[in-house]
Scaffold this active site. Structure first.
Site, short mmCIF file in Angstrom:
data_model
loop_
_atom_site.label_atom_id
_atom_site.label_comp_id
_atom_site.label_asym_id
_atom_site.label_seq_id
_atom_site.Cartn_x
_atom_site.Cartn_y
_atom_site.Cartn_z
N ARG A 59 0.75 -1.26 0.01
CA ARG A 59 0.08 -0.15 0.02
C ARG A 59 0.70 1.24 -0.13
O ARG A 59 0.65 2.22 -0.49
CB ARG A 59 -0.93 0.11 1.10
CG ARG A 59 -1.78 1.38 1.27
CD ARG A 59 -3.06 1.15 2.11
NE ARG A 59 -2.84 0.68 3.37
CZ ARG A 59 -2.31 1.09 4.56
NH1 ARG A 59 -1.72 2.17 4.43
NH2 ARG A 59 -2.17 0.51 5.60
N TYR A 112 -17.03 14.32 -15.71
CA TYR A 112 -17.35 12.97 -15.62
C TYR A 112 -18.26 13.19 -14.28
O TYR A 112 -18.06 13.54 -13.17
CB TYR A 112 -16.22 12.33 -15.14
CG TYR A 112 -16.57 10.74 -14.98
CD1 TYR A 112 -17.41 10.01 -15.75
CD2 TYR A 112 -16.41 10.27 -13.77
CE1 TYR A 112 -17.82 8.72 -15.47
CE2 TYR A 112 -16.90 9.01 -13.69
CZ TYR A 112 -17.49 8.05 -14.32
OH TYR A 112 -17.74 6.65 -14.29
N ASP A 184 -8.21 17.09 -15.20
CA ASP A 184 -8.36 15.81 -15.63
C ASP A 184 -7.91 15.80 -16.96
O ASP A 184 -8.67 16.17 -17.90
CB ASP A 184 -9.76 15.44 -15.19
CG ASP A 184 -10.22 13.88 -15.58
OD1 ASP A 184 -9.63 13.24 -16.29
OD2 ASP A 184 -11.18 13.41 -14.97
N LYS A 209 -8.92 4.19 -19.29
CA LYS A 209 -9.30 4.71 -20.56
C LYS A 209 -8.07 4.67 -21.57
O LYS A 209 -7.45 3.48 -21.64
CB LYS A 209 -9.79 6.27 -20.53
CG LYS A 209 -10.90 6.43 -19.24
CD LYS A 209 -11.96 5.46 -19.39
CE LYS A 209 -12.90 5.87 -18.34
NZ LYS A 209 -13.85 5.00 -17.70
C1 PLP Z 1 -12.97 12.02 -17.72
C2 PLP Z 1 -13.29 11.06 -16.61
N1 PLP Z 1 -12.56 11.29 -15.58
C3 PLP Z 1 -12.53 10.34 -14.48
C4 PLP Z 1 -13.19 9.22 -14.73
C5 PLP Z 1 -13.49 8.12 -13.62
O1 PLP Z 1 -12.35 7.24 -13.80
P1 PLP Z 1 -12.80 5.44 -13.39
O2 PLP Z 1 -13.94 5.00 -14.09
O3 PLP Z 1 -11.47 4.70 -13.65
O4 PLP Z 1 -12.92 5.80 -11.70
C6 PLP Z 1 -13.70 8.78 -15.73
C7 PLP Z 1 -14.57 7.69 -16.39
O5 PLP Z 1 -15.14 7.60 -17.11
C8 PLP Z 1 -13.79 9.88 -16.98
O6 PLP Z 1 -14.45 9.74 -18.25
#
Ligand code: PLP
Length: 405
Positions: A59, A112, A184, A209
């Site tokens: 961890r 998101y 992000d 992704k």
């Molecule tokens: C732009 C973006 N940020 C964060 C996330 C969250 O990622 P996770 O599903 O790996 O928790 C997503 C998920 O689709 C996303 O599209």
């Protein structure tokens, strides 16, 4: 390999974070272990006290995970990175690291869905306030900032509307208000966009992704520009515990080797798909940051290498036509998530952004008829053939319902 800024992203994707391991393997081995032995009690104590460098417990750090973290930090041009159990674990950890009760966050309206929900539910319980603004409007961001604003959180292009924010302008505002700019960068990946070079303090990713790219891992990452932030984030992640395991780290690191190649293909096909949709009579509008028809096309092309692999559009027949189209696809998969080698199509209002509720969606411009497409690396002709037959099904459904396409 050490950080080499003069290498091209394609080369860095292949070599980043490979490091040095016993027997000199070309690929970092999977250290599938929860814990690491000590030579004796004094050495264990020295490791815990930080007087000696080494591994203690997975961890807190693991060589396979560390190799991936090194790769991501190199690609983003940060001091260090942290691999997390999901993109949401990365976003949660970053918010927890920089926000106290009474603090305020300014966040892009188009994010998101669960990022918005996390702020409005969990962080609201801890006394953190959030204001959601259209971060493509620099003036609106400036007006939303307050003395207690500690984080400006921006997703560009934003999920799912692909609205683009000027990252250098966001960095200037964050600096003026002594807040941290967290970006992000999931939709672009570091080979297409490097927010830290534009003034961001922290970058977060859903590794699920484009970075992993093969739809077989859920993971996330946080990249810090400074050593101070990296050390602080490491402590917070260690306390919260949402780390990425070694096997998943190995898989994401393997995916990153082809990241530049994949992004090139995603973007080359996505622009053609977007052009094709724009010219189709069943389609009302298309948003793709690489096309001049996108409202922030110039800003996007100033800060990114291409328009990326994501396309948003709405059909003339609205929600019903969209449903008919999504039910008719054969090659494209009807599934959430994005950034994998396979083309995926989904309906944000009822899927990825359902948790936001209708008001927040309306505020963010997420109409009920919006369709989101993650363009994969299949042959372009096969993608277009499938979309055309599905658009035909949508047109027939609209005609049957008395709607004009
Ligand atoms: C732009 C973006 N940020 C964060 C996330 C969250 O990622 P996770 O599903 O790996 O928790 C997503 C998920 O689709 C996303 O599209």
């Amino acid at each position: 390999m050490t950080h080499q800024e003069d290498l091209h992203p394609d080369t860095m994707s292949v070599h980043a974070g490979v490091g040095e391991f016993e027997h000199r393997p070309v690929v970092p081995p999977i250290h599938q272990t929860s814990t690491f032995g000590f030579d004796n009690v004094d050495q264990g104590a020295a490791l815990f006290a930080g007087k000696e460098q080494g591994y203690i417990y997975s961890r807190m750090g693991n060589p396979t995970v560390g190799a991936l973290e090194g790769a991501i930090a190199e690609l983003e041009g940060g001091h260090g990175a942290l691999a997390c159990g999901s993109g949401m674990a990365a976003i949660h950890t970053a918010f927890a690291a920089f926000l106290d009760a009474g603090d305020h966050v300014v966040c892009s309206e188009a994010v998101y869905g669960p990022t918005c929900t996390l702020l409005e539910t969990q962080f609201a319980r801890y006394g953190v306030q959030a204001t959601f603004v259209d971060t493509s409007d620099v003036g609106a961001v400036q007006r939303a900032m307050r003395p207690e604003t500690k984080v400006l959180f921006v997703e560009s292009p934003g999920n799912p509307t692909l609205v683009v924010s000027d990252l250098a302008a966001m960095a200037a505002i964050a600096q003026e208000w002594e807040a941290r700019l967290i970006v992000d960068n999931t939709f672009m990946s570091p080979v297409l966009q490097q927010p830290l070079a534009l003034g961001a303090h922290v970058v977060v990713h859903s590794l699920t992704k484009f970075l992993n790219g093969h739809a077989d891992v859920v993971g996330g990452a946080i990249v810090a520009k400074t050593q101070e932030d990296h050390v602080h984030l490491r402590k917070v992640l260690n306390h919260l515990g949402g780390v990425l395991p070694p096997l998943e780290s190995f898989l994401v690191h393997r995916g990153i080797k082809t990241l530049a190649l994949r992004m090139e293909r995603h973007a080359a096909s996505a622009i053609e798909v977007a052009r094709h949709l724009e010219g189709h009579e069943a389609v009302a509008w298309v948003r793709y940051p690489g096309l001049p028809s996108h409202p922030q096309h110039e800003v996007h092309m100033k800060q990114s290498r291409s328009g990326g692999g994501m396309v948003a559009f709405e059909l003339c027949g609205g929600v019903e036509a969209g449903k008919a189209m999504m039910n008719a696809v054969k090659l494209c998969g009807l599934a959430v998530s994005l950034g994998g080698v396979e083309t995926l199509i989904q309906h944000p209002a009822s899927m990825t952004h359902a948790s936001m509720g209708p008001e927040a969606r309306a505020r963010a411009g997420i109409s009920d008829g919006l369709v989101r497409l993650s363009v994969g690396i299949e042959h372009l002709d096969d993608i277009l053939t499938d979309l055309d037959q599905a658009l035909g099904a949508a047109q027939r459904a609209s005609e049957g319902a008395g709607l004009t396409a």
